[in-house]
Design a protein around this motif. Structure first.
Motif, PDB file in Angstrom:
ATOM      1  N   PRO A 142       4.852   9.563  -3.869  1.00 14.45           N
ATOM      2  CA  PRO A 142       3.668   9.590  -4.728  1.00 14.45           C
ATOM      3  C   PRO A 142       3.754  10.647  -5.822  1.00 14.45           C
ATOM      4  O   PRO A 142       3.383  10.390  -6.974  1.00 14.45           O
ATOM      5  CB  PRO A 142       2.531   9.903  -3.751  1.00 14.45           C
ATOM      6  CG  PRO A 142       3.023   9.441  -2.425  1.00 14.45           C
ATOM      7  CD  PRO A 142       4.491   9.713  -2.442  1.00 14.45           C
ATOM      8  N   ALA A 143       4.248  11.851  -5.488  1.00 19.44           N
ATOM      9  CA  ALA A 143       4.339  12.915  -6.490  1.00 19.44           C
ATOM     10  C   ALA A 143       5.371  12.567  -7.560  1.00 19.44           C
ATOM     11  O   ALA A 143       5.130  12.750  -8.759  1.00 19.44           O
ATOM     12  CB  ALA A 143       4.694  14.233  -5.815  1.00 19.44           C
ATOM     13  N   ALA A 144       6.539  12.069  -7.138  1.00 21.62           N
ATOM     14  CA  ALA A 144       7.573  11.710  -8.103  1.00 21.62           C
ATOM     15  C   ALA A 144       7.116  10.561  -8.990  1.00 21.62           C
ATOM     16  O   ALA A 144       7.332  10.586 -10.215  1.00 21.62           O
ATOM     17  CB  ALA A 144       8.863  11.344  -7.382  1.00 21.62           C
ATOM     18  N   ALA A 145       6.465   9.558  -8.413  1.00 17.98           N
ATOM     19  CA  ALA A 145       5.995   8.417  -9.196  1.00 17.98           C
ATOM     20  C   ALA A 145       4.932   8.841 -10.207  1.00 17.98           C
ATOM     21  O   ALA A 145       4.910   8.358 -11.343  1.00 17.98           O
ATOM     22  CB  ALA A 145       5.446   7.334  -8.273  1.00 17.98           C
ATOM     23  N   SER A 146       4.059   9.744  -9.792  1.00 22.10           N
ATOM     24  CA  SER A 146       3.032  10.234 -10.717  1.00 22.10           C
ATOM     25  C   SER A 146       3.668  10.953 -11.899  1.00 22.10           C
ATOM     26  O   SER A 146       3.272  10.763 -13.052  1.00 22.10           O
ATOM     27  CB  SER A 146       2.073  11.167  -9.986  1.00 22.10           C
ATOM     28  OG  SER A 146       1.078  11.646 -10.863  1.00 22.10           O
ATOM     29  N   ASP A 179       7.980   0.283  -7.026  1.00 23.49           N
ATOM     30  CA  ASP A 179       6.685  -0.377  -6.853  1.00 23.49           C
ATOM     31  C   ASP A 179       5.577   0.376  -7.584  1.00 23.49           C
ATOM     32  O   ASP A 179       4.828  -0.204  -8.389  1.00 23.49           O
ATOM     33  CB  ASP A 179       6.331  -0.474  -5.363  1.00 23.49           C
ATOM     34  CG  ASP A 179       7.135  -1.530  -4.631  1.00 23.49           C
ATOM     35  OD1 ASP A 179       7.696  -2.423  -5.299  1.00 23.49           O
ATOM     36  OD2 ASP A 179       7.209  -1.457  -3.390  1.00 23.49           O
ATOM     37  N   LEU A 180       5.457   1.668  -7.320  1.00 27.90           N
ATOM     38  CA  LEU A 180       4.356   2.442  -7.884  1.00 27.90           C
ATOM     39  C   LEU A 180       4.435   2.499  -9.406  1.00 27.90           C
ATOM     40  O   LEU A 180       3.417   2.358 -10.102  1.00 27.90           O
ATOM     41  CB  LEU A 180       4.358   3.849  -7.297  1.00 27.90           C
ATOM     42  CG  LEU A 180       4.008   3.953  -5.810  1.00 27.90           C
ATOM     43  CD1 LEU A 180       4.246   5.372  -5.308  1.00 27.90           C
ATOM     44  CD2 LEU A 180       2.564   3.531  -5.558  1.00 27.90           C
ATOM     45  N   CYS A 181       5.638   2.694  -9.926  1.00 26.91           N
ATOM     46  CA  CYS A 181       5.782   2.820 -11.375  1.00 26.91           C
ATOM     47  C   CYS A 181       5.589   1.489 -12.100  1.00 26.91           C
ATOM     48  O   CYS A 181       5.419   1.474 -13.327  1.00 26.91           O
ATOM     49  CB  CYS A 181       7.151   3.413 -11.725  1.00 26.91           C
ATOM     50  SG  CYS A 181       7.297   5.165 -11.289  1.00 26.91           S
ATOM     51  N   ALA A 182       5.613   0.390 -11.368  1.00 30.08           N
ATOM     52  CA  ALA A 182       5.328  -0.925 -11.945  1.00 30.08           C
ATOM     53  C   ALA A 182       3.898  -1.363 -11.672  1.00 30.08           C
ATOM     54  O   ALA A 182       3.526  -2.506 -11.969  1.00 30.08           O
ATOM     55  CB  ALA A 182       6.306  -1.961 -11.404  1.00 30.08           C
ATOM     56  N   ILE A 213      -0.180   2.265  -0.376  1.00 29.34           N
ATOM     57  CA  ILE A 213      -0.721   3.126  -1.419  1.00 29.34           C
ATOM     58  C   ILE A 213      -0.452   2.522  -2.791  1.00 29.34           C
ATOM     59  O   ILE A 213       0.435   1.682  -2.951  1.00 29.34           O
ATOM     60  CB  ILE A 213      -0.113   4.548  -1.360  1.00 29.34           C
ATOM     61  CG1 ILE A 213       1.403   4.503  -1.629  1.00 29.34           C
ATOM     62  CG2 ILE A 213      -0.410   5.221  -0.030  1.00 29.34           C
ATOM     63  CD1 ILE A 213       2.028   5.861  -1.850  1.00 29.34           C
ATOM     64  N   ARG A 214      -1.230   2.932  -3.764  1.00 29.35           N
ATOM     65  CA  ARG A 214      -1.040   2.517  -5.157  1.00 29.35           C
ATOM     66  C   ARG A 214      -1.740   3.541  -6.027  1.00 29.35           C
ATOM     67  O   ARG A 214      -2.545   4.352  -5.548  1.00 29.35           O
ATOM     68  CB  ARG A 214      -1.617   1.118  -5.403  1.00 29.35           C
ATOM     69  CG  ARG A 214      -3.111   1.021  -5.134  1.00 29.35           C
ATOM     70  CD  ARG A 214      -3.632  -0.391  -5.376  1.00 29.35           C
ATOM     71  NE  ARG A 214      -5.042  -0.518  -5.020  1.00 29.35           N
ATOM     72  CZ  ARG A 214      -6.058  -0.195  -5.836  1.00 29.35           C
ATOM     73  NH1 ARG A 214      -5.796   0.279  -7.044  1.00 29.35           N
ATOM     74  NH2 ARG A 214      -7.305  -0.348  -5.438  1.00 29.35           N
TER      75      ARG A 214
END
Length: 354
Positions: free
Chosen positions: A69-73, A119-122, A137-138
């Motif tokens: 989550p931190a890296a994707a943010s 997934d998160l970044c898309a 999570i999203r």
């Protein structure tokens, strides 16, 4: 072949990014080694605001350093500053973990991390695990906060079959440090294609290959192993010696593949750093100034055999011939890690590949 540059985070790094863009380089990367270098997200944010075209790479992060989550943010926030220009390298954290005195993470963990970031970044939801607890999570915010609409390119750091298989299954590109053997690259690409055979169609696809090295252009009568060449390539050679010294006791296979002269250089490197291959605090002695300019007293450790293996040193014709063989092996972009005079070295690279 395209060209790019890799540097450590430091104040003023955005000026180098602007210069790289002016020179027509394709990408500008920042290392993610927290105990040795500055923070790459801070540096890349400055670069994103200062540039308009050049692609910006994180090279490379790891699940052993940052949660998904931190890296994707961080990545999606960079993507809001530089839409569609972000590249994220991911790996097991080989160097970044060893600078903590810890071992890299597993390729299974790397694959889960890569999947979550994709997934998160898309803008998709993803499975997130902490211990026995599993949750979907999203991102719960969008718009001005993060950008999940423009694609982020992912590449997996790989030298062997396990990490390459992750790249194949996740449809990512590859990045490798100091791997200038065309035969090895053919094998990596074959392994990635094999692993990609059962990849789902909805997985993001971007499969370029990057190699990180250093480049030193010689005049016709210049010594390829003289002080200037050793200074320009020594950071790569000493990084290999540090890895061999660090892993000699607990993972001896790498050091055992070295020849007698190289093993003697490892021994002298340990002695010069005032530590041993079994000292629990050896990471505090082996990695200071990692990938920085070498001291003149260490030039003797920069062996010609290792320079030839890890770096590109030669006349213009020599370099173009080697680069052509790498391109034929499927390399899309040559990344240099300059330490002596980055603006001049970037200009030489741009002119060479123009």
């Amino acid at each position: 072949m395209r060209a790019g540059v890799v540097v450590a985070a430091h104040p003023g790094v955005e000026d180098l990014a602007v210069r790289a863009e002016e020179l027509g380089l394709h990408s500008f990367w920042i290392n993610d080694t927290p105990m040795v270098h500055g923070d790459p997200f801070v540096a890349l944010s400055l670069c994103a605001k200062a540039t308009r075209r050049i692609r910006l790479g994180l090279g490379v992060t790891s699940p052993a350093l940052r949660s998904a989550p931190a890296a994707a943010s961080g990545l999606a926030s960079l993507n809001a500053l530089a839409p569609g220009r972000i590249i994220c390298g991911v790996g097991t954290g080989n160097t970044a973990r060893r600078t903590l005195g810890m071992r890299p993470t597993t390729t299974a963990t790397l694959e889960n991390f890569t999947t979550a970031l994709q997934d998160l970044c898309a803008g998709r939801s993803t499975v997130y695990r902490e211990g026995d607890r599993v949750r979907d999570i999203r991102f719960l915010h969008s718009g001005a906060h993060v950008n999940t609409a423009d694609p982020i390119e992912f590449v997996v750091a790989a030298l062997g079959p396990k990490a390459v298989a992750v790249a194949g299954r996740r449809n990512t590109g590859l990045i490798s440090f100091g791997l200038l053997d065309p035969t090895a690259w053919h094998a990596l690409h074959d392994a990635r294609r094999h692993a990609a055979q059962d990849t789902p169609r909805d997985v993001d696809s971007h499969t370029d290959s990057y190699v990180v090295t250093s480049l030193h252009l010689l005049d016709e009568d210049q010594d390829p192993y003289g002080d200037a060449a050793r200074d320009a390539t020594g950071h790569l050679v000493l990084s290999l010696l540090a890895f061999a010294a660090d892993t000699a006791a607990d993972t001896p296979a790498f050091a055992e593949r070295l020849g007698p002269e190289e093993r003697e250089a490892v021994r002298r490197f340990l002695d010069r750093r005032g530590t041993t291959a079994t000292a629990p605090d050896r990471h505090t002695k082996l990695y200071p100034n990692y990938l920085g300019r070498i001291a003149p007293r260490d030039r003797d450790l920069v062996l010609p055999s290792l320079m030839d293996t890890l770096a590109l040193v030669g006349t213009r014709d020599d370099l173009l011939a080697r680069i052509t063989t790498l391109e034929q092996a499927g390399i899309d972009e040559l990344l240099i890690q300059p330490v002596i005079d980055p603006p001049t070295e970037m200009a030489q690279l741009a002119k060479l590949l123009a």
